[in-house]
Design a protein around this motif. Structure first.
Motif, PDB file in Angstrom:
ATOM      1  N   VAL A   6       9.381  37.766 -65.282  1.00  0.00           N
ATOM      2  CA  VAL A   6       9.869  38.329 -64.023  1.00  0.00           C
ATOM      3  C   VAL A   6      10.098  37.189 -63.041  1.00  0.00           C
ATOM      4  O   VAL A   6       9.540  36.099 -63.200  1.00  0.00           O
ATOM      5  N   HIS A   7      10.922  37.447 -62.037  1.00  0.00           N
ATOM      6  CA  HIS A   7      11.072  36.487 -60.949  1.00  0.00           C
ATOM      7  C   HIS A   7      11.454  37.236 -59.673  1.00  0.00           C
ATOM      8  O   HIS A   7      11.935  38.378 -59.727  1.00  0.00           O
ATOM      9  N   ALA A  40      17.219  43.416 -61.185  1.00  0.00           N
ATOM     10  CA  ALA A  40      16.637  43.443 -59.848  1.00  0.00           C
ATOM     11  C   ALA A  40      15.397  42.558 -59.778  1.00  0.00           C
ATOM     12  O   ALA A  40      14.708  42.353 -60.787  1.00  0.00           O
ATOM     13  N   PRO A  41      15.087  42.019 -58.604  1.00  0.00           N
ATOM     14  CA  PRO A  41      13.883  41.208 -58.449  1.00  0.00           C
ATOM     15  C   PRO A  41      12.636  41.983 -58.891  1.00  0.00           C
ATOM     16  O   PRO A  41      12.473  43.155 -58.557  1.00  0.00           O
ATOM     17  N   CYS A  46      14.038  40.120 -70.867  1.00  0.00           N
ATOM     18  CA  CYS A  46      14.197  39.020 -71.814  1.00  0.00           C
ATOM     19  C   CYS A  46      15.499  39.228 -72.576  1.00  0.00           C
ATOM     20  O   CYS A  46      16.098  40.305 -72.541  1.00  0.00           O
ATOM     21  N   THR A  47      15.926  38.186 -73.287  1.00  0.00           N
ATOM     22  CA  THR A  47      17.188  38.219 -74.016  1.00  0.00           C
ATOM     23  C   THR A  47      16.973  37.748 -75.438  1.00  0.00           C
ATOM     24  O   THR A  47      16.168  36.857 -75.691  1.00  0.00           O
ATOM     25  N   VAL A  60      23.561  33.624 -62.828  1.00  0.00           N
ATOM     26  CA  VAL A  60      23.445  33.320 -61.408  1.00  0.00           C
ATOM     27  C   VAL A  60      22.143  33.916 -60.899  1.00  0.00           C
ATOM     28  O   VAL A  60      21.883  35.109 -61.080  1.00  0.00           O
ATOM     29  N   TYR A  61      21.321  33.081 -60.280  1.00  0.00           N
ATOM     30  CA  TYR A  61      20.092  33.542 -59.641  1.00  0.00           C
ATOM     31  C   TYR A  61      20.312  33.557 -58.133  1.00  0.00           C
ATOM     32  O   TYR A  61      20.774  32.564 -57.572  1.00  0.00           O
ATOM     33  N   CYS A  62      19.959  34.640 -57.480  1.00  0.00           N
ATOM     34  CA  CYS A  62      20.217  34.756 -56.047  1.00  0.00           C
ATOM     35  C   CYS A  62      19.094  35.524 -55.376  1.00  0.00           C
ATOM     36  O   CYS A  62      18.788  36.656 -55.755  1.00  0.00           O
TER      37      CYS A  62
END
Length: 280
Positions: A6-7, A40-41, A46-47, A60-62
């Motif tokens: 998670v992030h 969503a945050p 996982c992939t 893209v991380y935002c």
């Protein structure tokens, strides 16, 4: 990453080539080239890659607070898509637009100057607008390594790419190499709606965009979105949205949705973190 993690920021994952399995909160999504995931945050994900063909992805991380509140207030649909994880199917035109925005983001990220931070912010908003305009957001919770999951995913993608055509169950079943009866039964079991209901939903979603962004007549919008009868279009539109297409267009000129005060920060005071990765 192949392990659950998670992030605190939003992840926009675009698959440029190949295919992969994407897991979010115990839900499984099958992605093919030209499709995207919005995570969503705080959502665990996982992939995994199938290893059959080379895969190329751009991520893209935002941080949510990096997007101006005024932008999210004006585009409620984009705000809703950023706070819930889901898969996005893009038509060919949408893929070209999104890939163009991503390419410009990579250029700014890899050769930054004093203007890059602000330009990256504009490019993120541009990409989100392209996703909202051309993307079909689907809820696809399919079991991993189940043959039907791929078939249903192919069905959803085919509908998203061809909704404007007079699609029939028989035609789509032929495209995914299933019998019409079998596809109908499995489609409803997987999505919770019938084949016809889903197509109508996708067509009405596109009609909503046309009503909001063009001055085209109701009849033209109906035809462009795949309906062969404007009266049938009006009936389905009202059934789904609660109002007629004309009333919806009038109401869209009313003041926009107001976000809660604590939803996001109104300043761009957090870093945008584009990060391109290529897996071969």
């Amino acid at each position: 990453m192949t392990y659950e993690h998670v992030h605190p920021y939003c992840e926009i994952f675009y698959l440029k080539s190949g295919s992969c399995i994407y897991r979010v909160n115990n839900n499984t999504y099958h992605l093919t080239a030209g499709e995207a995931m919005i995570v969503a945050p705080g959502d665990s994900h996982c992939t995994s890659y199938e290893g059959l063909v080379p895969c190329e992805r751009v991520i893209v991380y935002c941080k949510p607070e990096a997007i101006p509140q005024s932008f999210l207030e004006k585009h409620e649909g984009i705000y809703q898509n950023l706070i819930r994880s889901g898969k996005v199917i893009l038509n060919k035109k949408g893929q070209i637009k999104v890939e163009g925005a991503l390419l410009r983001m990579l250029e700014e990220n890899n050769m930054p100057d004093k203007h890059s931070f602000e330009l990256l912010g504009f490019l993120v908003m541009e990409m989100l607008l392209f996703l909202d305009r051309s993307g079909i957001f689907v809820c696809e919770t399919l079991p991993v390594n189940d043959e039907i999951s791929t078939d249903i995913a192919d069905t959803l993608s085919y509908i998203a790419q061809n909704y404007q055509l007079p699609l029939s169950l028989e035609e789509v079943a032929d495209q995914v190499n299933l019998s019409p009866t079998y596809l109908s039964r499995k489609f409803r079991k997987t999505t919770g709606v019938t084949f016809k209901e889903y197509i109508n939903y996708i067509r009405i979603k596109q009609a909503v965009q046309a009503l909001l962004t063009t001055d085209d007549s109701i009849t033209k919008i109906a035809v462009d979105c795949g309906f062969n009868s404007s009266n049938y279009f009006k009936d389905i539109f009202k059934k789904i949205n609660g109002v007629s297409p004309m009333a919806f267009r009038r109401q869209s000129k009313a003041p926009s949705y107001k976000l809660p005060d604590n939803a996001v920060s109104g300043e761009i005071n957090a870093s945008l973190m584009p990060n391109a990765k290529t897996n071969l």
